[in-house]
Design a protein around this motif. Structure first.
Motif, PDB file in Angstrom:
ATOM      1  N   ALA A 291       0.839  -1.208   0.000  1.00 31.08           N
ATOM      2  CA  ALA A 291       0.000   0.000   0.000  1.00 31.08           C
ATOM      3  C   ALA A 291       0.868   1.251   0.000  1.00 31.08           C
ATOM      4  CB  ALA A 291      -0.923  -0.017   1.214  1.00 31.08           C
ATOM      5  N   GLU A 292       0.496   2.217  -0.778  1.00 31.75           N
ATOM      6  CA  GLU A 292       1.251   3.457  -0.876  1.00 31.75           C
ATOM      7  C   GLU A 292       0.883   4.406   0.263  1.00 31.75           C
ATOM      8  OE1 GLU A 292       3.631   4.093  -2.988  1.00 31.75           O
ATOM      9  OE2 GLU A 292       3.415   2.174  -4.032  1.00 31.75           O
ATOM     10  N   GLY A 293       1.726   5.436   0.430  1.00 29.91           N
ATOM     11  CA  GLY A 293       1.436   6.476   1.385  1.00 29.91           C
ATOM     12  C   GLY A 293       1.809   6.088   2.799  1.00 29.91           C
ATOM     13  N   PRO A 294       1.729   7.027   3.729  1.00 27.76           N
ATOM     14  CA  PRO A 294       2.058   6.739   5.133  1.00 27.76           C
ATOM     15  C   PRO A 294       1.107   5.693   5.709  1.00 27.76           C
ATOM     16  CG  PRO A 294       1.977   9.109   4.732  1.00 27.76           C
ATOM     17  CD  PRO A 294       1.403   8.464   3.520  1.00 27.76           C
ATOM     18  N   ARG A 295       1.703   4.705   6.389  1.00 22.48           N
ATOM     19  CA  ARG A 295       0.944   3.612   6.960  1.00 22.48           C
ATOM     20  C   ARG A 295       1.267   3.491   8.454  1.00 22.48           C
ATOM     21  NH1 ARG A 295      -3.167   2.723   4.881  1.00 22.48           N
ATOM     22  NH2 ARG A 295      -3.253   0.640   5.805  1.00 22.48           N
ATOM     23  N   PRO A 296       0.371   2.906   9.244  1.00 20.64           N
ATOM     24  CA  PRO A 296       0.719   2.605  10.636  1.00 20.64           C
ATOM     25  C   PRO A 296       1.926   1.679  10.691  1.00 20.64           C
ATOM     26  CG  PRO A 296      -1.635   2.300  10.222  1.00 20.64           C
ATOM     27  CD  PRO A 296      -0.983   2.476   8.892  1.00 20.64           C
ATOM     28  N   ALA A 297       2.578   1.635  11.848  1.00 19.46           N
ATOM     29  CA  ALA A 297       3.777   0.805  11.996  1.00 19.46           C
ATOM     30  C   ALA A 297       3.695   0.003  13.291  1.00 19.46           C
ATOM     31  CB  ALA A 297       5.036   1.673  12.007  1.00 19.46           C
ATOM     32  N   VAL A 298       4.257  -1.212  13.231  1.00 19.08           N
ATOM     33  CA  VAL A 298       4.440  -2.049  14.416  1.00 19.08           C
ATOM     34  C   VAL A 298       5.937  -2.251  14.600  1.00 19.08           C
ATOM     35  CG1 VAL A 298       3.915  -4.214  15.593  1.00 19.08           C
ATOM     36  CG2 VAL A 298       2.282  -3.257  13.944  1.00 19.08           C
ATOM     37  N   VAL A 299       6.459  -1.873  15.758  1.00 19.95           N
ATOM     38  CA  VAL A 299       7.884  -1.949  16.050  1.00 19.95           C
ATOM     39  C   VAL A 299       8.127  -3.132  16.985  1.00 19.95           C
ATOM     40  CG1 VAL A 299       9.882  -0.732  16.985  1.00 19.95           C
ATOM     41  CG2 VAL A 299       8.094   0.538  15.751  1.00 19.95           C
ATOM     42  N   PHE A 300       8.925  -4.099  16.530  1.00 22.34           N
ATOM     43  CA  PHE A 300       9.194  -5.323  17.273  1.00 22.34           C
ATOM     44  C   PHE A 300      10.530  -5.197  18.002  1.00 22.34           C
ATOM     45  CE2 PHE A 300       6.473  -6.337  13.697  1.00 22.34           C
ATOM     46  CZ  PHE A 300       5.443  -7.031  14.322  1.00 22.34           C
ATOM     47  N   VAL A 301      10.501  -5.377  19.322  1.00 19.68           N
ATOM     48  CA  VAL A 301      11.670  -5.133  20.173  1.00 19.68           C
ATOM     49  C   VAL A 301      12.122  -6.453  20.794  1.00 19.68           C
ATOM     50  CG1 VAL A 301      12.527  -3.909  22.210  1.00 19.68           C
ATOM     51  CG2 VAL A 301      10.926  -2.776  20.644  1.00 19.68           C
ATOM     52  N   HIS A 302      13.324  -6.867  20.470  1.00 20.10           N
ATOM     53  CA  HIS A 302      13.835  -8.151  20.950  1.00 20.10           C
ATOM     54  C   HIS A 302      14.144  -8.118  22.443  1.00 20.10           C
ATOM     55  CE1 HIS A 302      18.117  -6.981  21.403  1.00 20.10           C
ATOM     56  NE2 HIS A 302      17.946  -6.229  20.330  1.00 20.10           N
ATOM     57  N   GLY A 303      14.320  -9.299  23.007  1.00 25.86           N
ATOM     58  CA  GLY A 303      14.667  -9.436  24.421  1.00 25.86           C
ATOM     59  C   GLY A 303      16.159  -9.511  24.624  1.00 25.86           C
ATOM     60  N   GLY A 304      16.555 -10.223  25.661  1.00 27.51           N
ATOM     61  CA  GLY A 304      17.970 -10.330  25.955  1.00 27.51           C
ATOM     62  C   GLY A 304      18.185 -10.626  27.429  1.00 27.51           C
ATOM     63  N   PRO A 305      19.427 -10.445  27.875  1.00 31.40           N
ATOM     64  CA  PRO A 305      20.563  -9.876  27.161  1.00 31.40           C
ATOM     65  C   PRO A 305      21.043 -10.735  25.983  1.00 31.40           C
ATOM     66  CG  PRO A 305      20.908  -9.803  29.540  1.00 31.40           C
ATOM     67  CD  PRO A 305      19.732 -10.686  29.295  1.00 31.40           C
ATOM     68  N   VAL A 306      21.529 -10.046  24.968  1.00 38.70           N
ATOM     69  CA  VAL A 306      22.084 -10.650  23.762  1.00 38.70           C
ATOM     70  C   VAL A 306      23.565 -10.281  23.694  1.00 38.70           C
ATOM     71  CG1 VAL A 306      22.020 -10.686  21.242  1.00 38.70           C
ATOM     72  CG2 VAL A 306      19.883 -10.511  22.542  1.00 38.70           C
ATOM     73  N   PRO A 307      24.474 -11.249  23.506  1.00 41.73           N
ATOM     74  CA  PRO A 307      25.898 -10.913  23.419  1.00 41.73           C
ATOM     75  C   PRO A 307      26.168  -9.838  22.367  1.00 41.73           C
ATOM     76  CG  PRO A 307      25.609 -13.292  23.517  1.00 41.73           C
ATOM     77  CD  PRO A 307      24.234 -12.702  23.367  1.00 41.73           C
ATOM     78  N   ALA A 308      27.078  -8.952  22.671  1.00 43.93           N
ATOM     79  CA  ALA A 308      27.365  -7.839  21.768  1.00 43.93           C
ATOM     80  C   ALA A 308      27.882  -8.309  20.413  1.00 43.93           C
ATOM     81  CB  ALA A 308      28.379  -6.895  22.414  1.00 43.93           C
ATOM     82  N   HIS A 364       9.893   8.566   9.367  1.00 44.57           N
ATOM     83  CA  HIS A 364      10.017   7.993   8.019  1.00 44.57           C
ATOM     84  C   HIS A 364       8.784   8.349   7.181  1.00 44.57           C
ATOM     85  CE1 HIS A 364      10.532   5.060   4.781  1.00 44.57           C
ATOM     86  NE2 HIS A 364      11.817   5.051   5.132  1.00 44.57           N
ATOM     87  N   PRO A 365       8.979   8.724   5.923  1.00 42.96           N
ATOM     88  CA  PRO A 365       7.839   9.162   5.101  1.00 42.96           C
ATOM     89  C   PRO A 365       6.790   8.084   4.840  1.00 42.96           C
ATOM     90  CG  PRO A 365       9.856   8.973   3.796  1.00 42.96           C
ATOM     91  CD  PRO A 365      10.252   8.876   5.225  1.00 42.96           C
ATOM     92  N   ARG A 366       7.160   6.806   5.008  1.00 39.62           N
ATOM     93  CA  ARG A 366       6.172   5.740   4.785  1.00 39.62           C
ATOM     94  C   ARG A 366       5.393   5.391   6.050  1.00 39.62           C
ATOM     95  NH1 ARG A 366       6.295   2.226   0.684  1.00 39.62           N
ATOM     96  NH2 ARG A 366       4.219   1.808   1.547  1.00 39.62           N
ATOM     97  N   VAL A 367       5.651   6.115   7.143  1.00 44.33           N
ATOM     98  CA  VAL A 367       5.009   5.805   8.422  1.00 44.33           C
ATOM     99  C   VAL A 367       4.072   6.934   8.836  1.00 44.33           C
ATOM    100  CG1 VAL A 367       5.398   5.418  10.896  1.00 44.33           C
ATOM    101  CG2 VAL A 367       6.875   4.309   9.207  1.00 44.33           C
ATOM    102  N   ASP A 368       2.875   6.549   9.263  1.00 44.68           N
ATOM    103  CA  ASP A 368       1.944   7.499   9.878  1.00 44.68           C
ATOM    104  C   ASP A 368       2.411   7.699  11.318  1.00 44.68           C
ATOM    105  OD1 ASP A 368      -0.124   8.772  11.181  1.00 44.68           O
ATOM    106  OD2 ASP A 368      -1.710   7.621  10.226  1.00 44.68           O
ATOM    107  N   ALA A 369       2.988   8.851  11.595  1.00 42.30           N
ATOM    108  CA  ALA A 369       3.619   9.108  12.899  1.00 42.30           C
ATOM    109  C   ALA A 369       2.636   9.061  14.056  1.00 42.30           C
ATOM    110  CB  ALA A 369       4.328  10.456  12.871  1.00 42.30           C
ATOM    111  N   ASP A 370       1.346   9.135  13.779  1.00 39.63           N
ATOM    112  CA  ASP A 370       0.345   9.142  14.852  1.00 39.63           C
ATOM    113  C   ASP A 370      -0.260   7.771  15.107  1.00 39.63           C
ATOM    114  OD1 ASP A 370       0.558  11.855  15.425  1.00 39.63           O
ATOM    115  OD2 ASP A 370      -0.758  12.383  13.749  1.00 39.63           O
ATOM    116  N   ARG A 371       0.246   6.743  14.405  1.00 35.68           N
ATOM    117  CA  ARG A 371      -0.310   5.396  14.591  1.00 35.68           C
ATOM    118  C   ARG A 371       0.833   4.378  14.629  1.00 35.68           C
ATOM    119  NH1 ARG A 371      -4.915   4.168  10.409  1.00 35.68           N
ATOM    120  NH2 ARG A 371      -3.521   5.238   8.942  1.00 35.68           N
ATOM    121  N   VAL A 372       1.318   4.140  15.842  1.00 37.59           N
ATOM    122  CA  VAL A 372       2.446   3.223  16.039  1.00 37.59           C
ATOM    123  C   VAL A 372       2.107   2.269  17.181  1.00 37.59           C
ATOM    124  CG1 VAL A 372       4.903   3.035  16.636  1.00 37.59           C
ATOM    125  CG2 VAL A 372       4.097   4.940  15.212  1.00 37.59           C
TER     126      VAL A 372
END
Length: 502
Positions: A291-308, A364-372
């Protein structure tokens, strides 16, 4: 006949072993309790100027004075550091080292690195002098050094009354090893009430961290005690039986991963997802929908600790790229993140990394900044606290999969801001989607239940997606129809407040 040499931890002395030593002696073992300089004098005395080498010498003297037979060295808490140092100097005399709810000392690393109270550790690291002392805890303060679960009130009173100042030199002086101790068989006795279990250790080994693979050596065994950090006070007879079994070479042995066996976290995502374009921006990768234009985003955050030095880094693991591509298939931007949670002391900088990543995503221009939406996993669950405590208007949903939602007792973070079970009281109307696995490690499951109880008390909006037969990391460990259904249900629940679609 086996000779046990028992070495106590910080602020404590030989008195803590009284009941366990009696039980060992009654079973026919010889028992010696090592008096460490500055810690076994009169209460309120001082060990100023004493360092780790002095305590190593104290333990070596007990080894040299011991009668013939197998010597088993037992180190509790801080006591494992002089134990390992002494075993390195007398390796030929030692049949086994028992790590009693203790860290793994490393050559060149001071005992300070294992102090659980992270605020105190940071303060001491900033410039404490090795000729001073650290005052002992008051009765309530022992909890900052480890769980006091099941310790009787009278025993805790006595522990407090007999506590001695800890010489700072014992914490600040680096441990020096020749390497001889590596040949000595070892046993870890893990106190699950303090936040560590065999399953956790197995997970670290499966993760593929080379520093942990030594734990799968056949000379290494493990036991669990379902109690807090002071089993010699809470379960002395049970501890004695475990020590006798350890001396006999018993215990759980970990299975080393095969040379060609992939680490658990590199297993395939359980759903078929399309290959989609990826854009890399600083510490994030964005997977873009058709889909074109700004879209909502889902940000996936890993766990840890993870070796550097883990490669590939988490944002490229199949688990997270799978989730991100699955999100993009649903016409939202899926985002994977690298953050610097390399040790338990790194939550501050990991939180800053995640906040910076969200800024990059929203710009980012492809992200709707108000829907995350923010979706955290495993040990990354503690990073949810900031967003629960003060959810911004653009954060439309917070999701958590098999998360840690309160610091474990031995993490030293109890007084920090990283405590989602407390922060949820301020979550307001923010929707929370929690994926809970039925085969979770008990110590982590307890934090989830604490969170849910707090959420119920404050009326937070929490939806629970249950995976009754799922393990921690169920997507790659248990790729079943039930697992796939849970992933789909969780994603639908996250997308509803994000897109307005049911």
């Amino acid at each position: 006949m086996t000779s046990f040499i028992l070495v106590a931890g910080a602020f404590t002395g030989t008195h803590v072993w009284q009941e366990t030593a009696a039980a060992l002696a009654a079973a026919g073992a010889r028992v010696h309790t090592a008096a460490l300089t500055g810690l076994d004098g009169p209460p309120g005395g001082t060990g100023a100027g004493v360092d780790l080498e002095r305590h190593i010498a104290d333990v070596v003297a007990v080894i040299d004075a011991a009668d013939g037979g197998d010597i088993v060295l037992v180190g509790h808490d801080y006591g494992i550091h002089p134990v390992v140092g002494a075993a390195d100097r007398r390796a030929e005399r030692i049949a086994r080292i028992v790590y009693l709810d203790a860290a793994l000392p490393q050559d060149g690393v001071p005992a300070l690195a294992a102090v659980p109270d992270q605020a105190l550790r940071a303060r001491l690291a900033e410039g404490a002098r090795g000729d001073g002392v650290l005052p002992p805890p008051d009765r309530a303060g022992w909890q900052r050094w480890g769980s006091t679960a099941e310790v009787p009130g009278a025993a805790l009173d006595r522990l407090t009354a007999l506590a001695a100042p800890q010489p700072l030199g014992t914490l600040l002086q680096p441990l020096r090893l020749t390497g001889a101790v590596a040949a000595v068989p070892t046993t870890g006795v893990l106190c699950t009430g303090n936040g560590t279990s065999i399953e956790q250790i197995e997970m670290l080994v499966r993760f593929g961290d080379p520093a942990r693979r030594v734990l799968a050596d056949p000379r290494v065994t493990f036991f669990e005690l379902a109690t807090g950090h002071w089993p010699m006070l809470s379960r002395p007879a049970e501890l004695a039986q475990v020590l006798l079994r350890a001396a006999a070479g018993e215990g759980h042995r970990l299975q080393p991963p095969g040379e060609d066996e992939p680490a658990a976290h590199t297993g395939p995502f359980p759903l078929e997802v399309p290959e989609l374009p990826r854009v890399r921006e600083e510490n994030v990768d964005l997977y873009l929908p058709a889909a074109e234009g700004p879209r909502p985003a889902v940000v996936f955050v890993h766990g840890g600790p993870v070796p550097a030095d883990a490669r590939p880094t988490p944002r490229e693991w199949p688990l997270f790229t799978g989730y991100a591509r699955y999100a993009a298939e649903q016409d939202v931007v899926g985002v994977t993140v690298d953050h610097r949670l390399h040790g338990l002391g790194d939550y501050e900088r990991a939180a800053a990394d995640v906040a910076a990543a969200l800024d990059v995503v929203r710009a980012h221009p492809r992200v709707d900044a108000d829907r995350v939406a923010l979706w955290v996993f495993s040990g990354g669950g503690l990073l949810a606290a900031d967003w629960l405590a003060a959810p911004p208007g653009w954060l439309r949903c917070l999701a958590a999969s098999y998360p840690v939602l309160a610091p474990l007792p031995n993490w030293g973070l109890a007084d920090s801001r990283f405590h989602p079970a407390r922060a949820v009281a301020d979550a307001g109307a923010l929707p929370v989607v929690l994926t809970r696995v039925g085969l979770e490690m008990p110590e982590i499951a307890a934090t989830v239940e604490e969170f849910l109880a707090a959420a119920k008390d404050c009326g937070a909006r929490v939806e629970v997606v249950d995976v009754p037969h799922g393990h921690h990391g169920f997507e790659t460990r248990d790729p079943t129809d039930a697992s796939r259904a849970a992933v789909r249900q969780a994603m639908r629940s996250v997308l509803t407040p994000l897109t307005g679609r049911d």
